[in-house]
Design a protein around this motif. Structure first.
Motif, short mmCIF file in Angstrom:
data_model
loop_
_atom_site.label_atom_id
_atom_site.label_comp_id
_atom_site.label_asym_id
_atom_site.label_seq_id
_atom_site.Cartn_x
_atom_site.Cartn_y
_atom_site.Cartn_z
N GLY A 210 0.79 -1.24 0.00
CA GLY A 210 0.00 0.00 0.00
C GLY A 210 0.82 1.28 0.00
N GLY A 211 1.74 1.39 0.94
CA GLY A 211 2.49 2.64 1.11
C GLY A 211 3.40 2.99 -0.05
N LEU A 212 3.61 2.05 -0.96
CA LEU A 212 4.50 2.34 -2.10
C LEU A 212 3.74 2.42 -3.42
CD1 LEU A 212 7.49 -0.09 -1.29
CD2 LEU A 212 7.23 2.30 -0.65
N GLU A 213 2.43 2.16 -3.37
CA GLU A 213 1.69 2.04 -4.64
C GLU A 213 0.97 3.33 -5.03
OE1 GLU A 213 1.78 -1.02 -6.19
OE2 GLU A 213 2.41 -2.36 -4.57
N LYS A 214 0.78 4.24 -4.06
CA LYS A 214 -0.02 5.42 -4.43
C LYS A 214 0.83 6.51 -5.09
CE LYS A 214 -0.01 6.77 0.45
NZ LYS A 214 0.23 5.59 1.28
N ALA A 215 0.16 7.38 -5.84
CA ALA A 215 0.88 8.44 -6.56
C ALA A 215 1.59 9.35 -5.56
CB ALA A 215 -0.10 9.24 -7.40
#
Ligand code: M6R
Length: 384
Positions: free
Chosen positions: A43-48
């Motif tokens: 999660g913490g690395l997937e968002k813009a």
């Protein structure tokens, strides 16, 4: 709070099957289109990212196309960075450099916008690691945090990151945070490998299955392991020096074993890549000096390591070998053989590190050391 254990350190060592489960929870899951197959999402690395000049890209997008990844950390976290280098280069084929944060921040490293700086920190408050991140940001690099303490300074300062979810680590000696860091970075490597198209679905499945199986394997091994390490510790409690050797992915584990012993038992200890011992430290090998050798069959240099162990024995050292479950190659040669459950090579540090944590714990206990708060040390080094 110690759940019946005499020290937080022992509790935290035994917490590891659960802390590893928590670290993987919701991150490794079955694919909707192929329910027998696995997928990793962090999660913490997937968002813009918020930085507008990054065109809405996520940390994963940027890491997958980065020129190189630079890992900055201190102490045990630096050791998990060395394991991460091995795993990221092996699985995701991305060049990685690993730096002591304190060294990195005080020189003038060449950092550009195509570099990604990864900070590894249990506390998220280590001053040098935090400063390394600030310097990287000034140079327009993207920064990623691999942190345990939620909301800590490094977690807030980095552009993106993932938490370990290992739970509070109270003992000064890092144990479950170390394995939490290794598993988090393994998931990052696997995620990047698929993003870069350098790993097939079948191979990813085999890694995910091995990761899922790991906590149960540790749990069923603990009782026998604990009994064996107690015996070994009695034998070595009076040592004043110890050597640890390991090759490849196990070299950082050897460093970690040595650090734990120094930190908790106040016994001078050094870790070496196995072959390097010949370049100097061989002079220290003699009667009663414990030499802890990691000799897993997966090691490409296994035969050389085996020969070296016989040489140590011939010099009268007390050799403790960590090897595979069914391996009898060291019977009659090693003073003690610790047999580790089988897993994939890149996951072996998660297994092999545990006997070394227990060894330092029980030796320290035999010597009456202040285990959870070793002299002169703080849990997080916030001074520069
Ligand atoms: O909180 P951090 O991970 O940034 O701490 C780094 C080191 O101070 C820490 O790992 C230290 O080496 C441990 N006490 C070792 O067990």
């Amino acid at each position: 709070e110690k759940a019946g254990y005499p020290h937080f350190m022992l509790k935290e060592i035994f917490d590891q099957p659960n802390s590893l489960r928590n670290g993987m929870r919701g991150r490794i899951y079955n694919r909707q289109d192929k329910p027998d197959s696995w997928q990793i999402k962090l999660g913490g690395l997937e968002k813009a990212l918020e930085a507008p000049e990054r065109e809405g890209k996520s940390a994963i997008d940027i890491m997958a196309s980065a020129r190189r990844l630079i890992i900055c950390a201190c102490g045990t976290s630096w050791h998990s960075g060395l394991i991460a280098k091995y795993v990221l280069e092996n699985l995701a084929k991305i060049p990685v450099e690993v730096e002591y944060a304190s060294e990195f921040r005080y020189r003038n490293p060449v950092i550009g916008k195509d570099d990604v700086i990864i900070a590894i920190s249990q506390s998220g408050e280590t001053a040098d690691t935090l400063e390394a991140i600030k310097m990287a940001k000034k140079n327009n690099a993207i920064t990623v945090g691999i942190v345990n303490v939620v909301g800590s300074s490094i977690a807030r300062e980095t552009d993106a990151g993932i938490y370990l979810h290992a739970g509070p680590e109270i003992g000064v000696a890092s144990t479950k945070a170390f394995t939490g860091q290794v598993i988090a970075l393994l998931m990052v490597a696997l995620r990047l490998a698929t993003e870069r198209g350098v790993m097939s679905d079948e191979v990813l499945d085999s890694y995910c299955e091995a990761l899922n199986a790991l906590p149960d394997k540790l749990e069923s091994w603990f009782k026998d392991l604990n009994d064996q390490i107690k015996v070994i510790s009695k034998y070595f409690r009076l040592a004043s020096n110890a050597l640890f050797s390991g090759c490849g992915i196990h070299f950082p584990v050897a460093l970690e074993g040595a650090l734990k012993l120094k930190e908790i038992s106040y016994i001078h200890a050094e870790g070496f890549p196995a072959a390097e011992i010949r370049h100097g430290a061989l002079t220290l090998i003699r009667n009663f000096v414990p030499v802890v050798c990691i000799a897993m069959k997966s090691d490409p240099a296994y035969e050389q390591v085996k020969a070296q162990i016989s040489e140590f024995r011939a010099k009268d050292a007390a050799v403790i070998v960590l090897t595979d479950q069914e391996n009898n190659d060291f019977n009659g040669i090693a003073s003690f053989v610790i047999r580790c459950p089988a897993t994939k090579l890149e996951l072996e540090p998660l297994i092999v590190a545990i006997p070394l944590q227990l060894l330092s714990y029980y030796i320290a206990d035999e010597r009456g050391c202040s285990i959870d708060q070793p002299r002169n040390l703080a849990k997080s080094v916030t001074v520069e």
